[in-house]
Scaffold this motif. Structure first.
Motif, PDB file in Angstrom:
ATOM      1  N   GLN A   1       0.933  -1.040   0.168  1.00 22.76           N
ATOM      2  CA  GLN A   1      -0.426   0.135   0.264  1.00 22.76           C
ATOM      3  C   GLN A   1       0.778   1.430   0.376  1.00 22.76           C
ATOM      4  OE1 GLN A   1      -3.456   0.665   0.642  1.00 22.76           O
ATOM      5  NE2 GLN A   1      -4.096  -1.130  -1.139  1.00 22.76           N
ATOM      6  N   PRO A   2       1.436   1.458   0.745  1.00 20.85           N
ATOM      7  CA  PRO A   2       2.027   2.529   0.650  1.00 20.85           C
ATOM      8  C   PRO A   2       3.365   2.345  -0.732  1.00 20.85           C
ATOM      9  CG  PRO A   2       3.565   1.336   1.819  1.00 20.85           C
ATOM     10  CD  PRO A   2       2.190   0.446   1.892  1.00 20.85           C
ATOM     11  N   LEU A   3       4.351   1.906  -0.753  1.00 21.43           N
ATOM     12  CA  LEU A   3       4.705   1.740  -2.401  1.00 21.43           C
ATOM     13  C   LEU A   3       3.867   2.119  -3.307  1.00 21.43           C
ATOM     14  CD1 LEU A   3       6.829  -1.204  -1.910  1.00 21.43           C
ATOM     15  CD2 LEU A   3       7.140   1.496  -1.429  1.00 21.43           C
ATOM     16  N   ILE A   4       2.153   1.431  -3.591  1.00 22.38           N
ATOM     17  CA  ILE A   4       1.091   1.952  -4.328  1.00 22.38           C
ATOM     18  C   ILE A   4       1.089   3.899  -4.542  1.00 22.38           C
ATOM     19  CG2 ILE A   4      -0.707   2.274  -5.249  1.00 22.38           C
ATOM     20  CD1 ILE A   4      -0.356  -1.040  -4.343  1.00 22.38           C
ATOM     21  N   ALA A   5       0.971   4.718  -2.817  1.00 21.07           N
ATOM     22  CA  ALA A   5       0.507   5.333  -2.597  1.00 21.07           C
ATOM     23  C   ALA A   5       1.384   7.041  -3.563  1.00 21.07           C
ATOM     24  CB  ALA A   5       0.476   5.839  -0.942  1.00 21.07           C
ATOM     25  N   GLY A   6       2.783   5.927  -2.648  1.00 21.46           N
ATOM     26  CA  GLY A   6       3.903   6.774  -3.272  1.00 21.46           C
ATOM     27  C   GLY A   6       4.561   7.112  -4.398  1.00 21.46           C
ATOM     28  N   PHE A   7       3.418   6.385  -5.784  1.00 21.17           N
ATOM     29  CA  PHE A   7       3.959   6.615  -6.605  1.00 21.17           C
ATOM     30  C   PHE A   7       3.435   7.578  -7.419  1.00 21.17           C
ATOM     31  CE2 PHE A   7       2.686   5.345 -10.873  1.00 21.17           C
ATOM     32  CZ  PHE A   7       4.032   5.732 -11.971  1.00 21.17           C
ATOM     33  N   VAL A   8       3.390   8.936  -8.111  1.00 23.54           N
ATOM     34  CA  VAL A   8       2.933   9.706  -9.307  1.00 23.54           C
ATOM     35  C   VAL A   8       3.143   9.315 -10.197  1.00 23.54           C
ATOM     36  CG1 VAL A   8       2.539  12.229  -9.131  1.00 23.54           C
ATOM     37  CG2 VAL A   8       3.593  11.118  -6.856  1.00 23.54           C
ATOM     38  N   PRO A   9       1.340   9.596 -11.021  1.00 25.53           N
ATOM     39  CA  PRO A   9       2.095   8.406 -12.471  1.00 25.53           C
ATOM     40  C   PRO A   9       2.076  10.606 -13.049  1.00 25.53           C
ATOM     41  CG  PRO A   9       0.050   7.961 -11.517  1.00 25.53           C
ATOM     42  CD  PRO A   9       0.867   8.449 -10.402  1.00 25.53           C
ATOM     43  N   ASP A  10       2.879  10.373 -14.419  1.00 26.02           N
ATOM     44  CA  ASP A  10       3.580  11.054 -14.778  1.00 26.02           C
ATOM     45  C   ASP A  10       2.836  11.454 -16.313  1.00 26.02           C
ATOM     46  OD1 ASP A  10       4.828  13.708 -15.465  1.00 26.02           O
ATOM     47  OD2 ASP A  10       6.953  12.571 -15.305  1.00 26.02           O
TER      48      ASP A  10
END
Length: 368
Positions: free
Chosen positions: A322-331
């Motif tokens: 969950q935190p790894l998904i939350a940390g991703f910011v799609p460009d």
């Protein structure tokens, strides 16, 4: 008798039709002194006659030492090989592949000349008695030392970063390229393994090479890149990895186990070097969350849609994922490629699973 300079460790499990060619290629190595090399073949509880083939070769050549053990997986087999290896350097070859006759001599000479702890080299993908692809290492320099190994070499093996995913979405070529972490395309030094108490993770059935080579590189002081192919990776449909790729539930379990392996690796490197490497592989987990949606949303005769969705949610709801998904910011980039990541960011996992299921109906194939 003096210890050999080189130990070749070969795990073997039910590869009776292939092990002979592998051993022949190792025995044909053009070393100036044949006693420079020992061959440790680990029979991992084979039931197809592989053990008898190994014993036959050992009876004819004293450099071959065979270990017979109950089946415990390739990691345990390699650990058993390390425990008895006497060489200064170690090669890990697979029993269904083969090598050029000058492999051990040239790589050994390079390591000695440059005082390198490891040499990374190229390989061929071999199928139907022909070379299908030439795979050379993709690094800018020939020699890396100390912190540059951790910064520029190790990340190429451990996984994908967030930036790799955004580069892929933006259409940049080779954005998802990762160096093949297989141990058969490296030579390592036994002293580095022993001094740092390194072992293959026996809980991993897939990805054990990724964790071990990353761990090893974090300990290495000097790494040499050789832009030349020596090893022939034989592709066959009966191989374990080929079958694994076709079984989504097995693949899901493998990804969870490898997540454990990467996190444990990250903790070890942080304690050893003071560096947090999470960002070098966090993108792999995010990409896996999309990949498993595609794989598990497809029809499966052995599991209902509800069972497949429940399995998928077990991955994306994992407290470590969950935190790894939350940390991703799609460009910015391709709309089609961005959509799955946007749905994930919003927590719309059910919609993502439904959408990927529909894409199976139009025969869309998710490709990295």
């Amino acid at each position: 008798m003096n210890n050999p300079e080189i130990s070749v460790i070969i795990p073997a499990y039910n590869i009776r039709e292939y092990i002979g060619k592998c051993l022949d290629s190792v025995l044909a190595q053009d070393l100036t002194d044949k006693n420079m090399m020992e061959i440790i073949a680990v029979d991992d509880g084979s039931t197809d006659g592989t053990a008898e083939v190994l014993d036959g070769y050992a009876a004819k050549d004293g450099r071959i030492h065979v270990i017979h053990k109950e089946n415990g997986g390739v990691s345990a087999a390699r650990n058993d090989g390390i425990a008895v290896a006497r060489g200064k350097y170690i090669f890990f070859f697979d029993g269904d592949d083969f090598e050029e006759p000058y492999t051990c001599r040239e790589i050994y000479e390079l390591a000695e000349k440059n005082q390198a702890d490891t040499v990374i080299y190229g390989y061929y993908r071999y199928e139907d008695d022909a070379v299908k692809e030439t795979c050379l290492p993709r690094f800018d320099a020939t020699i890396y030392e100390e912190k540059d190994i951790l910064k520029s070499v190790m990340p190429a093996f451990v996984g994908l970063s967030y930036q790799n995913i955004n580069d892929w979405v933006a259409g940049k070529p080779d954005a998802l390229y990762v160096e093949n972490p297989a141990l058969w395309r490296t030579m390592v030094k036994k002293s580095v393994i022993l001094e740092n108490h390194l072992q293959f993770d026996t809980t991993l059935r897939v990805g054990e090479d990724t964790v071990f080579i990353s761990d090893y590189l974090s300990c290495a002081r000097k790494c040499l890149i050789q832009q030349k192919c020596y090893y022939y990776l034989v592709t066959r449909e009966s191989s374990a990895i080929f079958q694994y790729e076709k079984k989504p539930f097995d693949k899901l379990r493998g990804k969870v186990a490898l997540l454990d392996g990467r996190m444990n690796l990250t903790n070890r490197i942080k304690e050893r070097c003071g560096t947090d490497i999470t960002e070098t592989w966090a993108g792999t987990v995010v990409m896996s969350a999309v990949e498993m949606a595609f794989q598990l949303s497809g029809k499966n005769a052995n599991a209902s849609r509800k069972e497949r969705y429940t399995a998928y949610r077990s991955y994306v709801d994992d407290a470590r994922v969950q935190p790894l998904i939350a940390g991703f910011v799609p460009d910015k980039g391709s709309f089609v490629k961005r959509v799955p990541f946007m749905l994930m960011k919003k927590g719309r996992f059910g919609l993502l699973f439904f959408a990927t299921g529909l894409m199976h109906l139009i025969h869309y194939e998710f490709k990295r």
